[in-house]
Design a protein around this motif. Sequence first.
Motif, PDB file in Angstrom:
ATOM      1  N   VAL A 206      84.389  50.241  57.941  1.00 54.86           N
ATOM      2  CA  VAL A 206      85.412  51.140  57.412  1.00 54.86           C
ATOM      3  C   VAL A 206      86.397  51.464  58.536  1.00 54.86           C
ATOM      4  O   VAL A 206      86.033  51.492  59.710  1.00 54.86           O
ATOM      5  CB  VAL A 206      84.808  52.438  56.825  1.00 54.86           C
ATOM      6  CG1 VAL A 206      83.909  52.120  55.635  1.00 54.86           C
ATOM      7  CG2 VAL A 206      84.049  53.229  57.869  1.00 54.86           C
ATOM      8  N   ASP A 207      87.652  51.698  58.173  1.00 59.84           N
ATOM      9  CA  ASP A 207      88.672  52.024  59.170  1.00 59.84           C
ATOM     10  C   ASP A 207      88.565  53.468  59.638  1.00 59.84           C
ATOM     11  O   ASP A 207      88.817  53.762  60.797  1.00 59.84           O
ATOM     12  CB  ASP A 207      90.075  51.782  58.605  1.00 59.84           C
ATOM     13  CG  ASP A 207      90.347  50.311  58.368  1.00 59.84           C
ATOM     14  OD1 ASP A 207      89.795  49.468  59.109  1.00 59.84           O
ATOM     15  OD2 ASP A 207      91.104  50.001  57.441  1.00 59.84           O
ATOM     16  N   ASP A 208      88.215  54.377  58.734  1.00 60.96           N
ATOM     17  CA  ASP A 208      88.154  55.802  59.051  1.00 60.96           C
ATOM     18  C   ASP A 208      86.868  56.363  58.463  1.00 60.96           C
ATOM     19  O   ASP A 208      86.799  56.675  57.278  1.00 60.96           O
ATOM     20  CB  ASP A 208      89.389  56.508  58.476  1.00 60.96           C
ATOM     21  CG  ASP A 208      89.484  57.963  58.878  1.00 60.96           C
ATOM     22  OD1 ASP A 208      88.441  58.596  59.166  1.00 60.96           O
ATOM     23  OD2 ASP A 208      90.610  58.489  58.891  1.00 60.96           O
ATOM     24  N   LEU A 209      85.851  56.484  59.306  1.00 57.54           N
ATOM     25  CA  LEU A 209      84.540  56.939  58.853  1.00 57.54           C
ATOM     26  C   LEU A 209      84.593  58.350  58.292  1.00 57.54           C
ATOM     27  O   LEU A 209      83.988  58.638  57.256  1.00 57.54           O
ATOM     28  CB  LEU A 209      83.526  56.841  59.994  1.00 57.54           C
ATOM     29  CG  LEU A 209      82.101  57.277  59.668  1.00 57.54           C
ATOM     30  CD1 LEU A 209      81.521  56.492  58.499  1.00 57.54           C
ATOM     31  CD2 LEU A 209      81.216  57.135  60.895  1.00 57.54           C
TER      32      LEU A 209
ATOM     33  N   ARG B 280      80.856  54.138  65.510  1.00 60.21           N
ATOM     34  CA  ARG B 280      80.278  55.311  64.850  1.00 60.21           C
ATOM     35  C   ARG B 280      79.691  54.827  63.531  1.00 60.21           C
ATOM     36  O   ARG B 280      80.220  53.900  62.920  1.00 60.21           O
ATOM     37  CB  ARG B 280      81.351  56.363  64.579  1.00 60.21           C
ATOM     38  CG  ARG B 280      81.954  56.922  65.843  1.00 60.21           C
ATOM     39  CD  ARG B 280      83.162  57.813  65.553  1.00 60.21           C
ATOM     40  NE  ARG B 280      82.763  59.016  64.852  1.00 60.21           N
ATOM     41  CZ  ARG B 280      83.379  59.515  63.778  1.00 60.21           C
ATOM     42  NH1 ARG B 280      84.421  58.887  63.261  1.00 60.21           N
ATOM     43  NH2 ARG B 280      82.964  60.618  63.216  1.00 60.21           N
ATOM     44  N   GLN B 281      78.617  55.478  63.115  1.00 59.99           N
ATOM     45  CA  GLN B 281      77.987  55.060  61.880  1.00 59.99           C
ATOM     46  C   GLN B 281      77.422  56.246  61.114  1.00 59.99           C
ATOM     47  O   GLN B 281      77.056  57.254  61.700  1.00 59.99           O
ATOM     48  CB  GLN B 281      76.887  54.040  62.139  1.00 59.99           C
ATOM     49  CG  GLN B 281      75.739  54.580  62.973  1.00 59.99           C
ATOM     50  CD  GLN B 281      74.741  53.509  63.343  1.00 59.99           C
ATOM     51  OE1 GLN B 281      75.072  52.343  63.466  1.00 59.99           O
ATOM     52  NE2 GLN B 281      73.492  53.907  63.531  1.00 59.99           N
ATOM     53  N   SER B 282      77.409  56.105  59.807  1.00 62.56           N
ATOM     54  CA  SER B 282      76.753  57.031  58.883  1.00 62.56           C
ATOM     55  C   SER B 282      75.982  56.176  57.893  1.00 62.56           C
ATOM     56  O   SER B 282      76.267  54.984  57.728  1.00 62.56           O
ATOM     57  CB  SER B 282      77.783  57.877  58.129  1.00 62.56           C
ATOM     58  OG  SER B 282      78.420  58.795  58.971  1.00 62.56           O
ATOM     59  N   PHE B 283      75.015  56.798  57.216  1.00 62.69           N
ATOM     60  CA  PHE B 283      74.209  56.062  56.248  1.00 62.69           C
ATOM     61  C   PHE B 283      74.185  56.770  54.906  1.00 62.69           C
ATOM     62  O   PHE B 283      74.283  57.990  54.829  1.00 62.69           O
ATOM     63  CB  PHE B 283      72.767  55.901  56.747  1.00 62.69           C
ATOM     64  CG  PHE B 283      72.619  54.867  57.818  1.00 62.69           C
ATOM     65  CD1 PHE B 283      72.295  53.549  57.504  1.00 62.69           C
ATOM     66  CD2 PHE B 283      72.815  55.197  59.145  1.00 62.69           C
ATOM     67  CE1 PHE B 283      72.167  52.588  58.490  1.00 62.69           C
ATOM     68  CE2 PHE B 283      72.685  54.242  60.143  1.00 62.69           C
ATOM     69  CZ  PHE B 283      72.361  52.935  59.813  1.00 62.69           C
TER      70      PHE B 283
ATOM     71  N   HIS C  30      80.224  51.648  58.980  1.00 63.59           N
ATOM     72  CA  HIS C  30      80.401  51.302  60.396  1.00 63.59           C
ATOM     73  C   HIS C  30      81.881  51.344  60.767  1.00 63.59           C
ATOM     74  O   HIS C  30      82.695  50.651  60.159  1.00 63.59           O
ATOM     75  CB  HIS C  30      79.842  49.900  60.640  1.00 63.59           C
ATOM     76  CG  HIS C  30      79.927  49.462  62.058  1.00 63.59           C
ATOM     77  ND1 HIS C  30      78.907  49.657  62.947  1.00 63.59           N
ATOM     78  CD2 HIS C  30      80.931  48.845  62.732  1.00 63.59           C
ATOM     79  CE1 HIS C  30      79.270  49.163  64.125  1.00 63.59           C
ATOM     80  NE2 HIS C  30      80.497  48.671  64.015  1.00 63.59           N
ATOM     81  N   GLU C  31      82.200  52.170  61.752  1.00 62.11           N
ATOM     82  CA  GLU C  31      83.576  52.262  62.255  1.00 62.11           C
ATOM     83  C   GLU C  31      83.562  51.900  63.736  1.00 62.11           C
ATOM     84  O   GLU C  31      82.817  52.494  64.514  1.00 62.11           O
ATOM     85  CB  GLU C  31      84.097  53.687  62.080  1.00 62.11           C
ATOM     86  CG  GLU C  31      85.460  53.912  62.719  1.00 62.11           C
ATOM     87  CD  GLU C  31      85.771  55.384  62.844  1.00 62.11           C
ATOM     88  OE1 GLU C  31      86.557  55.869  62.022  1.00 62.11           O
ATOM     89  OE2 GLU C  31      85.206  56.042  63.749  1.00 62.11           O
TER      90      GLU C  31
ATOM     91  N   HIS D  78      89.153  51.065  67.153  1.00 59.79           N
ATOM     92  CA  HIS D  78      90.190  50.909  66.132  1.00 59.79           C
ATOM     93  C   HIS D  78      90.723  52.234  65.620  1.00 59.79           C
ATOM     94  O   HIS D  78      91.663  52.285  64.876  1.00 59.79           O
ATOM     95  CB  HIS D  78      89.677  50.080  64.950  1.00 59.79           C
ATOM     96  CG  HIS D  78      89.406  48.672  65.311  1.00 59.79           C
ATOM     97  ND1 HIS D  78      88.274  48.012  64.911  1.00 59.79           N
ATOM     98  CD2 HIS D  78      90.100  47.779  66.050  1.00 59.79           C
ATOM     99  CE1 HIS D  78      88.288  46.774  65.380  1.00 59.79           C
ATOM    100  NE2 HIS D  78      89.396  46.622  66.069  1.00 59.79           N
ATOM    101  N   ARG D  79      90.094  53.343  66.013  1.00 55.48           N
ATOM    102  CA  ARG D  79      90.507  54.657  65.514  1.00 55.48           C
ATOM    103  C   ARG D  79      91.844  55.043  66.109  1.00 55.48           C
ATOM    104  O   ARG D  79      92.105  54.830  67.277  1.00 55.48           O
ATOM    105  CB  ARG D  79      89.471  55.726  65.888  1.00 55.48           C
ATOM    106  CG  ARG D  79      88.180  55.529  65.131  1.00 55.48           C
ATOM    107  CD  ARG D  79      87.309  56.733  65.232  1.00 55.48           C
ATOM    108  NE  ARG D  79      87.843  57.687  64.250  1.00 55.48           N
ATOM    109  CZ  ARG D  79      87.706  58.991  64.359  1.00 55.48           C
ATOM    110  NH1 ARG D  79      87.109  59.517  65.384  1.00 55.48           N
ATOM    111  NH2 ARG D  79      88.186  59.794  63.444  1.00 55.48           N
ATOM    112  N   THR D  80      92.665  55.631  65.272  1.00 50.92           N
ATOM    113  CA  THR D  80      93.968  56.105  65.755  1.00 50.92           C
ATOM    114  C   THR D  80      94.027  57.609  65.826  1.00 50.92           C
ATOM    115  O   THR D  80      94.893  58.157  66.469  1.00 50.92           O
ATOM    116  CB  THR D  80      95.093  55.599  64.823  1.00 50.92           C
ATOM    117  OG1 THR D  80      94.830  56.033  63.490  1.00 50.92           O
ATOM    118  CG2 THR D  80      95.183  54.092  64.868  1.00 50.92           C
TER     119      THR D  80
END
Length: 122
Positions: A71-74, A98-101, A113-114, A118-120
């Motif tokens: 994902v681009d924006d978690l 960064r990750q969430s489940f 998964h981010e 790539h985060r702005t």
Amino acid sequence: MNSSSLHHVSLMVRQLDEALDFYISVLGLRHRTDRPATGGRGAWLDLGDQQLHLIEGTPPPARGQHFALRVDDLDATRELLLGRGVEVSAPVTIGAARQSFLRDPSGNAIELHETTSHRTGP
């Protein structure tokens, strides 16, 4: 062996219709109608250049197996899913990511998964 990419992941789901609703309506995958549901009830979904093959049956016990959606924006993705009533874990930083489940209706684990490079935003 010279593999170039992952073609598809196959998941066992308890109820195909419930799983299709979740993966299409909640996660935004697209249903394919050109692939056979071999060996019983199943369905194929597109996710970018890869595919997810859902097979109706009994999912195996959860022992850490999962697949990850990039994902681009978690934070925004997590908030969207929480707003739709989906339980999503708080983000955790792992290396440069960064990750969430979350879990699908059959209990299959899905990682969001981010890649932090790539985060702005903050």
